[in-house]
Design an enzyme around this catalytic site. Structure first.
Site, PDB file in Angstrom:
ATOM      1  N   ASP A 245       0.756  -1.241   0.000  1.00  0.00           N
ATOM      2  CA  ASP A 245       0.000   0.000   0.000  1.00  0.00           C
ATOM      3  C   ASP A 245       0.798   1.310   0.000  1.00  0.00           C
ATOM      4  OD1 ASP A 245      -1.796  -2.064   0.389  1.00  0.00           O
ATOM      5  OD2 ASP A 245      -2.760  -1.194   2.133  1.00  0.00           O
TER       6      ASP A 245
ATOM      7  N   GLU B  25       1.959  -9.775  11.145  1.00  0.00           N
ATOM      8  CA  GLU B  25       1.786  -9.348   9.754  1.00  0.00           C
ATOM      9  C   GLU B  25       3.129  -8.967   9.131  1.00  0.00           C
ATOM     10  OE1 GLU B  25      -0.750  -5.943   9.711  1.00  0.00           O
ATOM     11  OE2 GLU B  25      -1.141  -6.039   7.551  1.00  0.00           O
TER      12      GLU B  25
HETATM   13  C1  DGY Z   1      -6.037  -1.890   4.114  1.00  0.00           C
HETATM   14  O1  DGY Z   1      -7.196  -1.577   4.396  1.00  0.00           O
HETATM   15  O2  DGY Z   1      -5.057  -1.516   4.765  1.00  0.00           O
HETATM   16  C2  DGY Z   1      -5.790  -2.807   3.025  1.00  0.00           C
HETATM   17  O3  DGY Z   1      -4.431  -3.019   2.821  1.00  0.00           O
HETATM   18  C3  DGY Z   1      -6.448  -2.387   1.750  1.00  0.00           C
HETATM   19  O4  DGY Z   1      -6.398  -3.510   0.945  1.00  0.00           O
END
Ligand code: DGY
Length: 417
Positions: free
Chosen positions: A159, A383
């Site tokens: 992201d 994660e």
């Molecule tokens: C989030 O909401 O952080 C996700 O990575 C979007 O896919």
């Protein structure tokens, strides 16, 4: 006696199972995510092949008529997540997001099949046309510039990595209106993207929603369009795996071979000679991101990596203690605990290692496995991790970390194929 790491990992997969599909982690990500789910399937294949195939089948139940496999499937309402279906408004059943995510399903389906061919024969034959339609969607809607492109940072799965900074700088997030984030209620805000990032993420979603998720319009005029080396490497490898599956099923795979050729040629468009590696590039302005993070390391997925590129990559890896960082620790914008701006992601290491093993670099693959295993053993099934000191970050009891423990990180050298 305490439970073994393998038992804990299997329990995480079971407890994140919502009945045929698996959420990434409770609270933070309460729906089915595209590439998370494919990794979940790989994890399940180590103890329940039937459940592994079900995971992929459920994901493809949400495939759009266009062939796109959405990045989130909102099977059941959950107010704990933002932005949910009421923000995306895709008019699909089930409701989904309007973008995709790295198409790792064919790569992992082939591995799942290899592990138990008898259990998977009929399942892969039924899945093949759906996989083919999704790869055709990628070719038609994301690869017209040569390399694979993304229309939203979320589409890359990485992201807020610095790779997207040039494209994000041109997105106007000032008019998105009020909203309440939920992610920072689950995880320390210092480990998540900033508010400025979220304003822009939402502005891109609002554009897609405004044109009814018309993918041609999004690619032509959307606020963000960047070529992604990682997506290109993943797609080349996924096309190859899909072609291998197709050949086994007696299908003509010349169309897929054509896509592989086009993407491989397209790599020239994202070669950054100054950096000496493939680099993200803003397709609106032509600007390179000038960043070297885990995306560039996925090069091994697409084939052999020349020695001078390998030296460049390994020099960045040598700066960490625990695996491959999502961004270069030597760069001034490195943040070791902020999501994709520095942390090490076990799942990305697992993907890179698949490429390393196939390219005959079992020495590097084993180093990566050992460093990944050490961080999970010490910190838990998180994660992501601080690559410098191994601090576990983000969500806990994470599905894909458990999955890659069972398939790769937790297997010692003697057991790794
Ligand atoms: C989030 O909401 O952080 C996700 O990575 C979007 O896919």
């Amino acid at each position: 006696m305490g439970r073994s790491m393998d038992e804990i990992a299997r329990d995480i997969l079971r407890s994140n199972d919502r009945g045929g599909y698996t959420i990434p982690t409770a609270g933070l990500y309460p729906y089915q995510w595209n590439w998370d789910s494919a990794f979940a399937a790989w994890g399940f294949s180590t103890f329940n092949p039937d459940r592994a195939w079900t995971e992929l089948e459920r994901l493809f139940e949400a495939q759009w008529d266009t062939g796109m496999v959405p990045h989130i499937v909102f099977w059941k309402p959950d107010p704990g997540y933002f932005p949910g279906p009421e923000v995306w408004r895709t008019a699909t059943h089930p409701p989904t997001s309007g973008i995709s995510q790295p198409p790792v399903a064919a790569i992992l389906a082939r591995l799942i099949l290899r592990a138990d061919d008898a259990a998977g024969r009929e399942r892969i034959a039924a899945l093949y046309p759906k996989l083919l339609a999704s790869h055709r969607w990628w070719h038609r809607h994301r690869c017209s510039a040569g390399p694979a492109a993304i229309t939203h940072p979320w589409e890359s799965g990485r992201d807020n990595c610095p790779d997207w900074d040039p494209g994000m700088a041109n997105v106007d997030g000032s008019r998105v209106g009020p909203y309440t984030r939920r992610d920072t209620g689950h995880v320390d805000a210092s480990m998540r993207p900033t508010k400025a990032d979220y304003d822009r993420y939402l502005a891109i979603v609002q554009f897609g929603r405004g044109c009814g998720w018309d993918q041609d319009e999004i690619v032509r005029n959307g606020p963000f369009l960047m070529a992604d080396p990682a997506m290109t490497f993943i797609l080349i490898r996924a096309h190859r795996d899909l072609a291998a599956i197709g050949r086994d099923l007696g299908q003509d795979v010349s169309e897929i071979d054509g896509w592989i050729g086009a993407l491989t040629e397209g790599l020239a468009e994202i070669w950054n000679a100054d950096l000496g590696v493939h680099d993200a590039r803003d397709l609106r302005t032509g600007a390179f991101a000038n960043t070297l993070g885990s995306g560039a390391f996925l090069a091994w997925l697409s084939g052999d990596v020349p020695p001078e590129v390998e030296a460049r990559l390994v020099a960045v890896w040598d700066r960490t203690r625990y695996g491959i960082p999502s961004a270069d620790p030597g760069a001034s914008n490195f943040e070791p605990r902020r999501y994709w701006r520095g942390p090490m992601w076990p799942v990305v290491n697992a993907l890179i290692a698949l490429g390393l093993a196939d390219a005959g670099r079992s020495d590097l693959a084993e180093r990566l496995r050992a460093e990944t295993a050490e961080s999970i053993r010490a910190g838990g099934f998180n994660e992501y991790f601080d690559p410098m000191d191994g601090t576990p970050c983000g969500g806990a009891n994470f599905t894909w970390t458990a999955a890659i423990w069972l398939t790769w990180a937790g297997r010692d050298a003697a057991e790794v194929a």
